[in-house]
Design an enzyme around this catalytic site. Structure first.
Site, PDB file in Angstrom:
ATOM      1  N   ARG A  10      -9.179   8.268  -1.048  1.00 57.22           N
ATOM      2  CA  ARG A  10     -10.142   8.711  -0.027  1.00 57.22           C
ATOM      3  C   ARG A  10     -11.021   9.819  -0.593  1.00 57.22           C
ATOM      4  NH1 ARG A  10      -8.929   7.183   5.478  1.00 57.22           N
ATOM      5  NH2 ARG A  10     -10.531   8.696   5.981  1.00 57.22           N
ATOM      6  N   ASN A  48       0.851  -1.185   0.000  1.00 59.14           N
ATOM      7  CA  ASN A  48       0.000   0.000   0.000  1.00 59.14           C
ATOM      8  C   ASN A  48       0.895   1.246   0.000  1.00 59.14           C
ATOM      9  OD1 ASN A  48      -1.416   2.258   1.062  1.00 59.14           O
ATOM     10  ND2 ASN A  48      -3.072   0.905   1.703  1.00 59.14           N
ATOM     11  N   GLU A 101     -11.205  -9.043   3.219  1.00 58.34           N
ATOM     12  CA  GLU A 101      -9.916  -8.679   3.814  1.00 58.34           C
ATOM     13  C   GLU A 101     -10.173  -8.488   5.305  1.00 58.34           C
ATOM     14  OE1 GLU A 101      -7.231  -6.026   1.829  1.00 58.34           O
ATOM     15  OE2 GLU A 101      -6.400  -5.343   3.732  1.00 58.34           O
ATOM     16  N   GLU A 159      -8.680   0.711  -2.989  1.00 55.79           N
ATOM     17  CA  GLU A 159      -9.519   0.808  -1.784  1.00 55.79           C
ATOM     18  C   GLU A 159     -10.433   2.008  -1.950  1.00 55.79           C
ATOM     19  OE1 GLU A 159      -7.098   1.058   1.657  1.00 55.79           O
ATOM     20  OE2 GLU A 159      -6.162  -0.871   1.306  1.00 55.79           O
ATOM     21  N   ARG A 174       4.083  18.813   1.160  1.00 51.23           N
ATOM     22  CA  ARG A 174       4.709  19.989   0.558  1.00 51.23           C
ATOM     23  C   ARG A 174       3.992  20.444  -0.712  1.00 51.23           C
ATOM     24  NH1 ARG A 174       9.965  21.362   2.470  1.00 51.23           N
ATOM     25  NH2 ARG A 174       9.699  21.170   4.712  1.00 51.23           N
ATOM     26  N   THR A 189      -6.782   6.845  10.105  1.00 53.25           N
ATOM     27  CA  THR A 189      -6.663   5.770   9.130  1.00 53.25           C
ATOM     28  C   THR A 189      -7.970   4.992   9.151  1.00 53.25           C
ATOM     29  OG1 THR A 189      -5.349   3.841   8.452  1.00 53.25           O
ATOM     30  CG2 THR A 189      -5.534   4.239  10.818  1.00 53.25           C
ATOM     31  N   THR A 190      -8.044   3.914   8.381  1.00 55.85           N
ATOM     32  CA  THR A 190      -9.303   3.168   8.321  1.00 55.85           C
ATOM     33  C   THR A 190      -9.530   2.444   9.644  1.00 55.85           C
ATOM     34  OG1 THR A 190      -8.792   2.853   6.000  1.00 55.85           O
ATOM     35  CG2 THR A 190     -10.629   1.592   6.874  1.00 55.85           C
ATOM     36  N   ASP A 234      -0.079   4.502  -0.092  1.00 54.71           N
ATOM     37  CA  ASP A 234      -0.756   5.752   0.290  1.00 54.71           C
ATOM     38  C   ASP A 234       0.176   6.760   0.952  1.00 54.71           C
ATOM     39  OD1 ASP A 234      -3.046   4.521  -0.548  1.00 54.71           O
ATOM     40  OD2 ASP A 234      -3.874   4.220   1.466  1.00 54.71           O
ATOM     41  N   HIS A 235       1.050   6.246   1.828  1.00 55.63           N
ATOM     42  CA  HIS A 235       1.817   7.196   2.641  1.00 55.63           C
ATOM     43  C   HIS A 235       2.994   7.812   1.913  1.00 55.63           C
ATOM     44  CE1 HIS A 235      -1.001   6.752   5.685  1.00 55.63           C
ATOM     45  NE2 HIS A 235      -0.789   5.460   5.837  1.00 55.63           N
ATOM     46  N   GLY A 288       1.070  -1.329   4.340  1.00 62.07           N
ATOM     47  CA  GLY A 288       1.498  -0.008   3.905  1.00 62.07           C
ATOM     48  C   GLY A 288       2.351   0.740   4.898  1.00 62.07           C
ATOM     49  N   HIS A 289       1.734   1.219   5.959  1.00 63.80           N
ATOM     50  CA  HIS A 289       2.377   2.161   6.868  1.00 63.80           C
ATOM     51  C   HIS A 289       3.729   1.686   7.371  1.00 63.80           C
ATOM     52  CE1 HIS A 289       2.922   4.343  10.722  1.00 63.80           C
ATOM     53  NE2 HIS A 289       2.508   5.351   9.982  1.00 63.80           N
ATOM     54  N   HIS A 303      -3.763  -4.352   7.797  1.00 66.10           N
ATOM     55  CA  HIS A 303      -3.834  -3.182   8.679  1.00 66.10           C
ATOM     56  C   HIS A 303      -2.934  -3.357   9.890  1.00 66.10           C
ATOM     57  CE1 HIS A 303      -5.154   0.565  10.435  1.00 66.10           C
ATOM     58  NE2 HIS A 303      -5.716   0.818   9.277  1.00 66.10           N
ATOM     59  N   ARG A 340      -6.810  12.988   0.750  1.00 64.22           N
ATOM     60  CA  ARG A 340      -5.719  13.464   1.614  1.00 64.22           C
ATOM     61  C   ARG A 340      -4.360  12.875   1.230  1.00 64.22           C
ATOM     62  NH1 ARG A 340      -7.078  10.367   7.224  1.00 64.22           N
ATOM     63  NH2 ARG A 340      -8.972  11.566   7.024  1.00 64.22           N
ATOM     64  N   HIS A 341      -4.358  11.712   0.577  1.00 60.95           N
ATOM     65  CA  HIS A 341      -3.060  11.211   0.095  1.00 60.95           C
ATOM     66  C   HIS A 341      -3.134  10.903  -1.407  1.00 60.95           C
ATOM     67  CE1 HIS A 341      -5.045   7.561   1.477  1.00 60.95           C
ATOM     68  NE2 HIS A 341      -4.683   7.702   2.742  1.00 60.95           N
ATOM     69  N   HIS A 344      -5.537   3.726  -1.712  1.00 60.64           N
ATOM     70  CA  HIS A 344      -6.846   4.135  -1.218  1.00 60.64           C
ATOM     71  C   HIS A 344      -7.137   5.558  -1.694  1.00 60.64           C
ATOM     72  CE1 HIS A 344      -9.533   4.644   2.659  1.00 60.64           C
ATOM     73  NE2 HIS A 344     -10.191   4.893   1.537  1.00 60.64           N
TER      74      HIS A 344
HETATM   75  N1  PXP Z   1      -5.899  -2.913   3.981  1.00 63.45           N
HETATM   76  C1  PXP Z   1      -6.846  -1.956   4.032  1.00 63.45           C
HETATM   77  C2  PXP Z   1      -8.213  -2.296   3.555  1.00 63.45           C
HETATM   78  C3  PXP Z   1      -6.538  -0.642   4.487  1.00 63.45           C
HETATM   79  O1  PXP Z   1      -7.488   0.299   4.528  1.00 63.45           O
HETATM   80  C4  PXP Z   1      -5.224  -0.356   4.871  1.00 63.45           C
HETATM   81  C5  PXP Z   1      -4.862   1.023   5.320  1.00 63.45           C
HETATM   82  O2  PXP Z   1      -5.065   1.924   4.310  1.00 63.45           O
HETATM   83  C6  PXP Z   1      -4.274  -1.392   4.787  1.00 63.45           C
HETATM   84  C7  PXP Z   1      -4.644  -2.663   4.365  1.00 63.45           C
HETATM   85  C8  PXP Z   1      -2.843  -1.163   5.147  1.00 63.45           C
HETATM   86  O3  PXP Z   1      -2.733  -0.838   6.496  1.00 63.45           O
HETATM   87  P1  PXP Z   1      -1.352  -0.308   7.047  1.00 63.45           P
HETATM   88  O4  PXP Z   1      -1.050   0.956   6.317  1.00 63.45           O
HETATM   89  O5  PXP Z   1      -1.596  -0.131   8.497  1.00 63.45           O
HETATM   90  O6  PXP Z   1      -0.323  -1.379   6.744  1.00 63.45           O
END
Ligand code: PXP
Length: 245
Positions: A48, A10, A157, A76, A21, A106-107, A12-13, A218-219, A196, A52-53, A46
């Site tokens: 959103r 993932n 999931e 997502e 920036r 976050t979700t 997103d971050h 992701g994170h 997650h 936001r990202h 994702h």
């Molecule tokens: N799966 C889903 C459905 C999510 O919403 C997220 C967070 O966006 C993740 C996985 C990944 O979670 P994390 O960023 O905490 O690894």
């Protein structure tokens, strides 16, 4: 466990840092390319409602990249008409429907499918009709699993956020919930993913659940990338997962 569990990354971050920036660096598309080259089996992003990202142009570029290299994009999205229209336009490999509240960091928590079948089923049907696999991000509870099956999902999931935050006996109890939910999903013919809050250790724990065939992370990976680089973080995650096999 005797099958290779897929790793979805993932990104997103990467976009979160870019957007801090307001420029173009770091580029999530470059991160996706690097992640795939490093062994990610697919890319998750994702879009959103508040953007936001990840942004709309990011999704367009990621769709093209994934199509070009023949790897799955897991989009997502919230259960809204706007997001459905975007998914139908890009036709990603899969759409993972997630709950979304603007104020959350976050979700938080899984999608309430049970009790909301009338809203989710038509969405799932529209996605399926367009050849998009339907995934529902849910808490590991039997009523959500049954409801996911009833609305025609292909995949569940399982939300691992609670598991990752708990310790000791509470964590063991949550693991049992995950196992039971996965087993029921398997009986109903649903493919089982998990995600997650996972890190090297907790990702490896999820591989003890026989039905789990994909992790979306992701994170932790993007955070680790600050210290060891994205490719190295992905290699280490893959090694942690393969060590369980
Ligand atoms: N799966 C889903 C459905 C999510 O919403 C997220 C967070 O966006 C993740 C996985 C990944 O979670 P994390 O960023 O905490 O690894």
């Amino acid at each position: 466990m005797n099958h290779r569990v897929r790793l979805g990354v993932n990104i997103d971050h990467v976009a979160t840092v870019r957007n801090a920036r307001g420029g173009v660096h770091p580029d999530p598309l470059r991160a996706a390319r690097e992640a795939l080259a490093a062994g990610a089996d697919g890319i998750t992003a994702h879009l959103r409602e508040d953007r936001r990202h990840i942004t709309d142009p990011d999704i367009a570029a990621l769709s093209l990249l994934c199509a070009e290299v023949g790897r799955p994009l897991n989009l997502e999205m919230a259960a809204t008409d706007e997001m459905l229209a975007i998914a139908l336009r890009h036709r990603p490999h899969a759409a993972c429907i997630v709950p979304e509240r603007r104020e959350e960091v976050t979700t938080e928590g899984g999608l309430a499918v049970a009790g909301h079948e009338a809203r989710i089923a038509p969405l799932a049907q529209a996605l399926t009709g367009a050849g998009v696999r339907v995934s529902l991000f849910i808490e590991p509870s039997l009523d959500q699993i049954e409801a996911a099956s009833a609305v025609g999902a292909d995949i569940v999931e399982l939300h691992t956020g609670r598991y990752c935050h708990l310790n000791g006996d509470e964590r063991a109890i949550e693991f049992e919930r995950l196992e039971q939910a996965a087993a029921r999903a398997g009986e109903l013919g649903l493919e089982v993913h998990a995600g997650h809050g996972l890190d090297y250790q907790t990702a490896a724990h999820m591989l003890a659940i026989a039905e789990v065939c994909e992790l979306n992370i992701g994170h932790f990976l993007i955070g680790e990338a600050v210290f060891v680089g994205l490719a190295s973080a992905i290699h280490r995650m893959r090694a942690a997962m393969d060590a369980v096999a």
